[in-house]
Design a protein around this motif. Structure first.
Motif, PDB file in Angstrom:
ATOM      1  N   TYR A  67     -88.994   7.100  65.051  1.00  0.00           N
ATOM      2  CA  TYR A  67     -88.384   5.994  64.311  1.00  0.00           C
ATOM      3  C   TYR A  67     -87.123   6.534  63.646  1.00  0.00           C
ATOM      4  O   TYR A  67     -87.197   7.426  62.797  1.00  0.00           O
ATOM      5  N   GLY A  68     -85.975   6.017  64.047  1.00  0.00           N
ATOM      6  CA  GLY A  68     -84.702   6.493  63.487  1.00  0.00           C
ATOM      7  C   GLY A  68     -83.804   5.330  63.125  1.00  0.00           C
ATOM      8  O   GLY A  68     -84.276   4.202  62.911  1.00  0.00           O
ATOM      9  N   TRP A  69     -82.492   5.580  63.082  1.00  0.00           N
ATOM     10  CA  TRP A  69     -81.575   4.534  62.610  1.00  0.00           C
ATOM     11  C   TRP A  69     -81.549   3.322  63.536  1.00  0.00           C
ATOM     12  O   TRP A  69     -81.353   2.198  63.077  1.00  0.00           O
ATOM     13  N   ARG A  70     -81.790   3.517  64.844  1.00  0.00           N
ATOM     14  CA  ARG A  70     -81.797   2.365  65.749  1.00  0.00           C
ATOM     15  C   ARG A  70     -82.979   1.434  65.452  1.00  0.00           C
ATOM     16  O   ARG A  70     -82.842   0.208  65.430  1.00  0.00           O
ATOM     17  N   GLU A  71     -84.144   2.044  65.235  1.00  0.00           N
ATOM     18  CA  GLU A  71     -85.335   1.249  64.944  1.00  0.00           C
ATOM     19  C   GLU A  71     -85.185   0.555  63.586  1.00  0.00           C
ATOM     20  O   GLU A  71     -85.610  -0.588  63.413  1.00  0.00           O
ATOM     21  N   LEU A  72     -84.579   1.286  62.628  1.00  0.00           N
ATOM     22  CA  LEU A  72     -84.347   0.704  61.302  1.00  0.00           C
ATOM     23  C   LEU A  72     -83.445  -0.527  61.428  1.00  0.00           C
ATOM     24  O   LEU A  72     -83.677  -1.565  60.803  1.00  0.00           O
ATOM     25  N   GLU A  73     -82.419  -0.410  62.249  1.00  0.00           N
ATOM     26  CA  GLU A  73     -81.486  -1.517  62.436  1.00  0.00           C
ATOM     27  C   GLU A  73     -82.196  -2.727  63.061  1.00  0.00           C
ATOM     28  O   GLU A  73     -81.984  -3.877  62.640  1.00  0.00           O
ATOM     29  N   GLU A  74     -83.063  -2.464  64.049  1.00  0.00           N
ATOM     30  CA  GLU A  74     -83.840  -3.565  64.648  1.00  0.00           C
ATOM     31  C   GLU A  74     -84.715  -4.239  63.603  1.00  0.00           C
ATOM     32  O   GLU A  74     -84.771  -5.467  63.505  1.00  0.00           O
ATOM     33  N   ASN A 164     -81.065  10.214  55.225  1.00  0.00           N
ATOM     34  CA  ASN A 164     -80.385  11.200  56.070  1.00  0.00           C
ATOM     35  C   ASN A 164     -80.420  10.789  57.552  1.00  0.00           C
ATOM     36  O   ASN A 164     -81.080  11.429  58.367  1.00  0.00           O
ATOM     37  N   PRO A 165     -79.701   9.712  57.910  1.00  0.00           N
ATOM     38  CA  PRO A 165     -79.792   9.230  59.296  1.00  0.00           C
ATOM     39  C   PRO A 165     -79.305  10.249  60.325  1.00  0.00           C
ATOM     40  O   PRO A 165     -79.867  10.325  61.434  1.00  0.00           O
ATOM     41  N   ASP A 166     -78.284  11.051  59.983  1.00  0.00           N
ATOM     42  CA  ASP A 166     -77.777  12.034  60.960  1.00  0.00           C
ATOM     43  C   ASP A 166     -78.809  13.131  61.219  1.00  0.00           C
ATOM     44  O   ASP A 166     -79.013  13.547  62.367  1.00  0.00           O
ATOM     45  N   GLY A 167     -79.436  13.619  60.161  1.00  0.00           N
ATOM     46  CA  GLY A 167     -80.436  14.671  60.316  1.00  0.00           C
ATOM     47  C   GLY A 167     -81.612  14.204  61.169  1.00  0.00           C
ATOM     48  O   GLY A 167     -82.108  14.930  62.031  1.00  0.00           O
ATOM     49  N   VAL A 168     -82.037  12.958  60.937  1.00  0.00           N
ATOM     50  CA  VAL A 168     -83.150  12.403  61.717  1.00  0.00           C
ATOM     51  C   VAL A 168     -82.755  12.299  63.192  1.00  0.00           C
ATOM     52  O   VAL A 168     -83.525  12.652  64.089  1.00  0.00           O
ATOM     53  N   GLU A 169     -81.538  11.857  63.452  1.00  0.00           N
ATOM     54  CA  GLU A 169     -81.090  11.736  64.846  1.00  0.00           C
ATOM     55  C   GLU A 169     -81.067  13.109  65.538  1.00  0.00           C
ATOM     56  O   GLU A 169     -81.478  13.244  66.691  1.00  0.00           O
ATOM     57  N   LEU A 170     -80.595  14.119  64.810  1.00  0.00           N
ATOM     58  CA  LEU A 170     -80.569  15.481  65.367  1.00  0.00           C
ATOM     59  C   LEU A 170     -81.973  15.945  65.750  1.00  0.00           C
ATOM     60  O   LEU A 170     -82.186  16.519  66.819  1.00  0.00           O
ATOM     61  N   VAL A 171     -82.938  15.698  64.848  1.00  0.00           N
ATOM     62  CA  VAL A 171     -84.318  16.112  65.096  1.00  0.00           C
ATOM     63  C   VAL A 171     -84.879  15.401  66.326  1.00  0.00           C
ATOM     64  O   VAL A 171     -85.545  16.003  67.166  1.00  0.00           O
ATOM     65  N   GLN A 172     -84.575  14.102  66.433  1.00  0.00           N
ATOM     66  CA  GLN A 172     -85.209  13.308  67.487  1.00  0.00           C
ATOM     67  C   GLN A 172     -84.530  13.450  68.843  1.00  0.00           C
ATOM     68  O   GLN A 172     -85.174  13.377  69.876  1.00  0.00           O
ATOM     69  N   GLU A 173     -83.206  13.616  68.825  1.00  0.00           N
ATOM     70  CA  GLU A 173     -82.476  13.535  70.101  1.00  0.00           C
ATOM     71  C   GLU A 173     -81.718  14.793  70.460  1.00  0.00           C
ATOM     72  O   GLU A 173     -81.187  14.901  71.555  1.00  0.00           O
ATOM     73  N   GLY A 174     -81.626  15.748  69.513  1.00  0.00           N
ATOM     74  CA  GLY A 174     -80.908  16.979  69.813  1.00  0.00           C
ATOM     75  C   GLY A 174     -79.416  16.833  69.557  1.00  0.00           C
ATOM     76  O   GLY A 174     -78.929  15.762  69.189  1.00  0.00           O
ATOM     77  N   ALA A 175     -78.676  17.927  69.776  1.00  0.00           N
ATOM     78  CA  ALA A 175     -77.276  17.988  69.347  1.00  0.00           C
ATOM     79  C   ALA A 175     -76.314  17.301  70.313  1.00  0.00           C
ATOM     80  O   ALA A 175     -75.157  17.089  69.978  1.00  0.00           O
ATOM     81  N   HIS A 176     -76.791  16.932  71.516  1.00  0.00           N
ATOM     82  CA  HIS A 176     -75.844  16.343  72.481  1.00  0.00           C
ATOM     83  C   HIS A 176     -75.304  15.004  72.004  1.00  0.00           C
ATOM     84  O   HIS A 176     -74.282  14.543  72.488  1.00  0.00           O
ATOM     85  N   VAL A 177     -75.977  14.370  71.003  1.00  0.00           N
ATOM     86  CA  VAL A 177     -75.485  13.086  70.493  1.00  0.00           C
ATOM     87  C   VAL A 177     -74.150  13.235  69.767  1.00  0.00           C
ATOM     88  O   VAL A 177     -73.484  12.249  69.486  1.00  0.00           O
TER      89      VAL A 177
END
Ligand SMILES: [Zn+2]
Length: 365
Positions: A67-74, A164-177
């Motif tokens: 669950y990250g910023w995309r799910e929060l937005e939904e 910390n939306p950026d930190g959560v995204e890093l954890v979930q999807e890795g640095a390629h984002v």
């Protein structure tokens, strides 16, 4: 079998849930490790679904995938009209930081979560809590003996579930984002590793809960002195946009008390250097009893948001460590976080109003 083109925001679990297969089946069919980073544009072979009675997507009693910023937005876009959302800031990488608000009462209470990248289950907990709380209010039902309608006459509830939306995204999807240049920066902070599952900091390698002007210098002396996956307090207090957004909100609203959610350990920390009001011990015990957590006076550390809140307002502030198990907690931990977290959050909504009381103490000093 079908071929699936990986998109931004996909994780193995999200794809598995969408197609009703397991992550093990996906990994086996594609000859990949469960820890592998999914680069957008990659083609995955998805095996035929096996019949399952598992529900699809999130439910309020379990979280099936990240669950990250995309799910929060939904979720934000499907909120009932009695929950207001407002952007209070913007992260280092440009994501909105959302505040949610419910109720009209004079007692202002503040919940926050996902200060640390690997603690996103608390974002899911807080959003699911808000949804269910409001739906119980609308249907005039009690929840664990608490009447949401009566509470919302007394209380205005504020929540920033994803600090910390950026930190959560890093954890979930890795640095390629991040794109090539920024990817190299965070990879360097991460010791060259592709695996970000243990990352706590924001996108600049600053720990948002080590950033607060409450013993910041002392805490910084015993912490990393440069950007790091955790515990680096920054060059000065409140340099990071995510911390600044919560600071401005807190100064503006002068909450009666606050709960800062972290993971893990099932503990309630209720004190800071003896600066908390005398009622904090009893209230900390009440929270701990409600969630079957352990009450602890003081973490022996400084520079956290809860520390700053207690020091500044002399009102009750609590760090809540949800969950128990291996770090970082997987989605399977959500059931226990829900069962223990809901009674604890509800209990906190029944606390007395400290707004006037502590103002009097402050003015007497
Ligand atoms: Zn934390």
């Amino acid at each position: 079998m079908i071929e699936y083109n990986v998109k931004q925001g996909d994780t193995l679990r999200k794809i598995a849930v969408r197609f009703q297969v397991t992550t093990v089946q996906l990994c086996y069919r594609n000859n990949m490790s469960p820890e592998a980073c999914l680069e957008p544009g990659t083609t995955l072979f998805v095996p035929d679904a096996v019949p399952t009675d598992q529900p699809r997507g999130e439910t309020h009693s379990g979280c099936l995938h990240e669950y990250g910023w995309r799910e929060l937005e939904e979720d934000r876009q499907s909120l009932p009209s009695s929950i207001f959302s407002e952007q209070i800031g913007i992260s280092v990488l440009g994501k909105p930081i959302w505040l949610f608000r419910a109720g009209n009462g004079p007692k202002k209470i503040f919940f926050s979560g996902a200060w640390h990248g690997n603690e996103w289950l608390n974002t899911w907990l807080l959003m699911s809590f808000l949804h269910v709380f409001i739906s119980k209010e609308e249907s005039k039902e009690r929840w664990y003996g608490v009447d949401p309608g009566a509470i919302l006459q007394e209380v205005t509830l504020y929540a920033v579930p994803l600090v910390n939306p950026d930190g959560v995204e890093l954890v979930q999807e890795g640095a390629h984002v991040l794109g090539k240049e920024k990817k190299n920066d965070v990879m360097q902070i991460n010791g060259g590793m592709h695996d970000f599952r243990h990352w706590s900091a924001n996108a600049r390698g600053v720990d948002l809960n080590h950033q607060w002007p409450a013993g910041w210098k002392e805490e910084a002396a015993g912490s990393p002195d440069r950007p790091f996956p955790r515990h680096y307090g920054g060059e000065a207090p409140l340099t990071e946009p995510e911390a600044k957004a919560v600071y401005q909100l807190s100064m503006q609203e002068e909450f009666s008390h606050i709960l800062a959610l972290h993971s893990q350990g099932e503990e309630v920390y209720w004190g800071y250097s003896g600066l908390e009001p005398p009622e904090s011990a009893e209230l900390g015990n009440r929270l701990a009893a409600a969630g079957s957590f352990r009450p602890v006076a003081d973490a022996g550390s400084s520079a956290g948001y809860k520390d700053w809140f207690i020091k500044t307002f002399r009102r009750p502030g609590f760090t809540i460590e949800t969950g128990m198990g291996v770090n970082p907690l997987p989605p399977e931990a959500s059931a226990r976080i829900w069962i223990t977290g809901v009674p604890l959050l509800l209990e906190s909504l029944t606390f007395p109003d400290f707004t006037k009381k502590s103002r009097d103490i402050t003015s007497a000093e």
